[in-house]
Design a protein around this motif. Structure first.
Motif, mmCIF file in Angstrom:
data_model
loop_
_atom_site.group_PDB
_atom_site.id
_atom_site.type_symbol
_atom_site.label_atom_id
_atom_site.label_comp_id
_atom_site.label_asym_id
_atom_site.label_seq_id
_atom_site.Cartn_x
_atom_site.Cartn_y
_atom_site.Cartn_z
ATOM 1 N N THR A 1 0.445 -1.531 0.095
ATOM 2 C CA THR A 1 -0.223 0.269 -0.518
ATOM 3 C C THR A 1 0.834 1.274 -0.642
ATOM 4 O O THR A 1 1.473 1.306 -0.074
ATOM 5 C CB THR A 1 -0.803 0.127 1.108
ATOM 6 O OG1 THR A 1 0.006 0.441 2.434
ATOM 7 C CG2 THR A 1 -1.802 -1.318 0.713
ATOM 8 N N PHE A 2 0.556 2.119 -0.200
ATOM 9 C CA PHE A 2 1.050 3.469 0.100
ATOM 10 C C PHE A 2 1.149 3.834 1.223
ATOM 11 O O PHE A 2 -0.457 4.464 2.167
ATOM 12 C CB PHE A 2 0.132 4.902 -0.684
ATOM 13 C CG PHE A 2 1.284 6.321 -0.700
ATOM 14 C CD1 PHE A 2 2.287 5.674 -1.258
ATOM 15 C CD2 PHE A 2 0.017 6.848 -0.254
ATOM 16 C CE1 PHE A 2 2.936 7.663 -1.163
ATOM 17 C CE2 PHE A 2 1.033 8.780 0.286
ATOM 18 C CZ PHE A 2 2.825 8.170 -0.530
ATOM 19 N N ASP A 3 2.334 4.414 2.185
ATOM 20 C CA ASP A 3 2.489 4.780 3.721
ATOM 21 C C ASP A 3 3.624 5.685 3.131
ATOM 22 O O ASP A 3 4.613 5.253 3.229
ATOM 23 C CB ASP A 3 2.126 3.744 4.537
ATOM 24 C CG ASP A 3 3.017 4.455 5.850
ATOM 25 O OD1 ASP A 3 3.938 4.991 6.096
ATOM 26 O OD2 ASP A 3 1.867 4.280 6.694
ATOM 27 N N PRO A 4 3.272 7.169 3.250
ATOM 28 C CA PRO A 4 3.670 7.810 3.391
ATOM 29 C C PRO A 4 5.789 7.852 3.333
ATOM 30 O O PRO A 4 6.506 7.698 3.215
ATOM 31 C CB PRO A 4 3.651 9.147 3.584
ATOM 32 C CG PRO A 4 2.133 8.828 4.093
ATOM 33 C CD PRO A 4 2.087 7.787 3.787
ATOM 34 N N ASP A 5 5.023 7.490 5.320
ATOM 35 C CA ASP A 5 6.697 7.105 6.319
ATOM 36 C C ASP A 5 7.470 6.012 5.644
ATOM 37 O O ASP A 5 8.701 5.938 5.334
ATOM 38 C CB ASP A 5 6.246 6.936 7.263
ATOM 39 C CG ASP A 5 5.797 8.590 8.320
ATOM 40 O OD1 ASP A 5 6.710 9.324 8.326
ATOM 41 O OD2 ASP A 5 4.322 8.131 9.114
#
Length: 513
Positions: free
Chosen positions: A233-237
């Motif tokens: 998924t997209f997790d910025p951290d």
């Protein structure tokens, strides 16, 4: 993917195993195979395996639920569904059981609601009644010889369909966009334009079931020899940590991704000095301030802008590595290789002059073969000369670049003035209190329409209606200032994550008229 690493030769082995497993399960040349999977290494292997044996992949959005899945499986004439038993909190198998009548014995489906569907294949640890198990299928792959696989691969023609990718529009049912194997040329040409080499490392957090992630991650890295890092998924951290640890050189996305990465980097700076570029579509007015801020915070990365859609693929507009900051933030690029692009008056179909808004139309080998089993919808999108009408508004800039302004149906008419809501949305997104915003039109007897801003606040932020309106006064023309503000906890979204502005317009009417 999740610390599992593959060389290209190891990847080829996995693709061949997957291809043989699919043959063993009965996948024939031309069969449509739905992939309802989150990003993973298996997604990568399966998609290439299907192409290799001449089957047609039907990537399904992981946000689809029962009604969506039932419609798309039927409309796409899918013969197989490959999905998880469970991924994270989502029980895919339970949803499949609610939609499809699985057999009590064996795994051959005989459901009158899905006359073409023959089998459901489950990726997971166990075996489940009425389904085929992927681990068992891979064991059966040993019975398929290299010669049999080569025979299947030799039958594939570049003009054959390779996937049907469903667009989730803001109204109505999604439409299946059909592309052929020739789309690989589009990817190769853009890779050359961006100077992508085996020394590059592409961070691939975009969903692989979407054109952007499928093209610029999965396909681009194979074409160019670059390394790909896949995240579920997209997790910025997580993404910033991966950039620092793996020394990633490229990342792509939309304004929401760049905004989230920028905010996470400000909150906790990482060493992202390896980043050199990435495609972040920035032409729209709502994206301009985010792009400018991103260039400051995410330096030395020099993102470029672009334009595309599932129907015409990526790079109908694409920037250059030496673009000015203004072109990076305020354009959608220059027409890409293999494309002809025009901007025409929607009424007269005559070409628009520089600075004059009109509808973007495109022609070229990357344009879709058509919408699957929707001849009337397909015909409405093309003229007799093969130009595809995108429904997007754009303007030509000096020097041959163009700029996407938004969808025609989202434009407002306020007192005779054409208003692009994205300008006001972009202004409000610069405010620290605002997390998300959408501006729509509300019918008005005197002005025809007035702007209404729907706002989702950032965590812990406090600002009232008057505060939102005050941020706009003096910054944009008076007719662009929202007349009303409605605060939301969550926006109504399409399955692909786009705001359903049609629903917001109806809500504005209900609450304000």
């Amino acid at each position: 993917f999740e610390d599992r690493r593959y060389s290209f030769s190891e990847m080829k082995e996995q693709v061949d195993i997957a291809a043989k497993a699919l043959i063993a399960e009965g996948v024939e040349h031309g069969d449509h195979v739905a992939l309802w999977l989150t990003n993973s290494d298996d997604w990568v292997f399966l998609s290439f395996a299907l192409a290799r044996i001449g089957a047609v992949a039907v990537p399904l959005n992981t946000r689809f639920r029962n009604r969506d899945i039932g419609y798309v499986l039927n409309q796409s004439d899918s013969a197989f569904l490959i999905t998880h038993d469970q991924s994270g909190p989502i029980d895919y198998l339970a949803m499949a059981k609610e939609v499809i009548q699985l057999p009590d014995t064996g795994d051959t489906i005989n459901d009158l609601n899905f006359p073409k569907l023959r089998k459901v294949i489950i990726l997971g640890e166990g075996s489940y009644r009425g389904t085929a198990d992927w681990q068992t299928a891979k064991s059966a792959a040993a019975a398929i010889t290299d010669h049999q696989l080569q025979e299947r691969a030799a039958r594939v023609d570049p003009d054959d369909p390779v996937f049907i990718m469903y667009t989730s529009g803001t109204t109505g049912h999604p439409k299946g966009v059909v592309h052929s194997h020739k789309i690989i040329r589009n990817v190769a040409e853009r890779g050359y334009r961006l100077a992508i080499t085996p020394d590059d490392i592409v961070l691939s957090y975009l969903p692989l079931f979407h054109a952007f992630g499928f093209s610029e991650g999965l396909m681009m890295t194979i074409v160019t020899g670059a390394k790909q890092i896949v995240t579920a998924t997209f997790d910025p951290d997580e993404c910033l940590d991966l950039i620092a640890r793996e020394r990633a050189t490229m990342a792509h996305g939309f304004e929401a991704h760049l905004k989230a990465l920028t905010e996470a980097q400000v909150a906790k700076p990482r060493d992202i000095s390896s980043l050199r570029t990435g495609i972040f579509a920035a032409g729209m007015l709502s994206a301009t301030p985010i792009s400018r801020r991103g260039m400051e915070v995410m330096a030395p990365m020099r993102p470029i802008s672009g334009y595309g859609m599932t129907e015409i693929w990526l790079g109908a507009g694409i920037g250059a590595l030496n673009d000015s900051d203004q072109l990076r933030a305020e354009s959608s690029g220059y027409p890409g290789l293999g494309y002809e692009v025009r901007i025409v008056d929607p009424a007269t179909k005559q070409d628009c002059a520089v600075g004059e808004p009109g509808e973007l139309i495109a022609r070229g080998f990357s344009v879709m073969l058509g919408y699957y089993n929707k001849p009337e919808e397909t015909a409405r999108c093309f003229d007799e000369d093969g130009w595809f009408y995108t429904g997007d508004t754009g303007i030509w800039l000096e020097g041959g670049y163009f700029r996407l302004l938004g969808r025609y149906k989202d434009m407002l008419k306020v007192g005779g003035e054409n208003v692009d809501p994205m300008e006001t949305e972009g202004l409000l997104l610069e405010q620290p209190e605002v997390h998300e915003v959408a501006v729509v039109g509300l019918p008005d007897e005197r002005l025809s329409e007035v702007p209404v801003a729907f706002v989702k606040l950032a965590d812990g932020a406090e600002i009232n209606t008057e505060g939102i309106i005050d941020r706009c006064r003096g910054a944009v023309a008076s007719f662009k200032v929202p007349k009303h503000v409605i605060f939301l906890e969550e926006f109504p979204m399409t399955a692909s994550g786009k705001i359903r502005k049609a629903e917001l317009r109806e809500r504005a009417k209900q609450e304000l008229l």
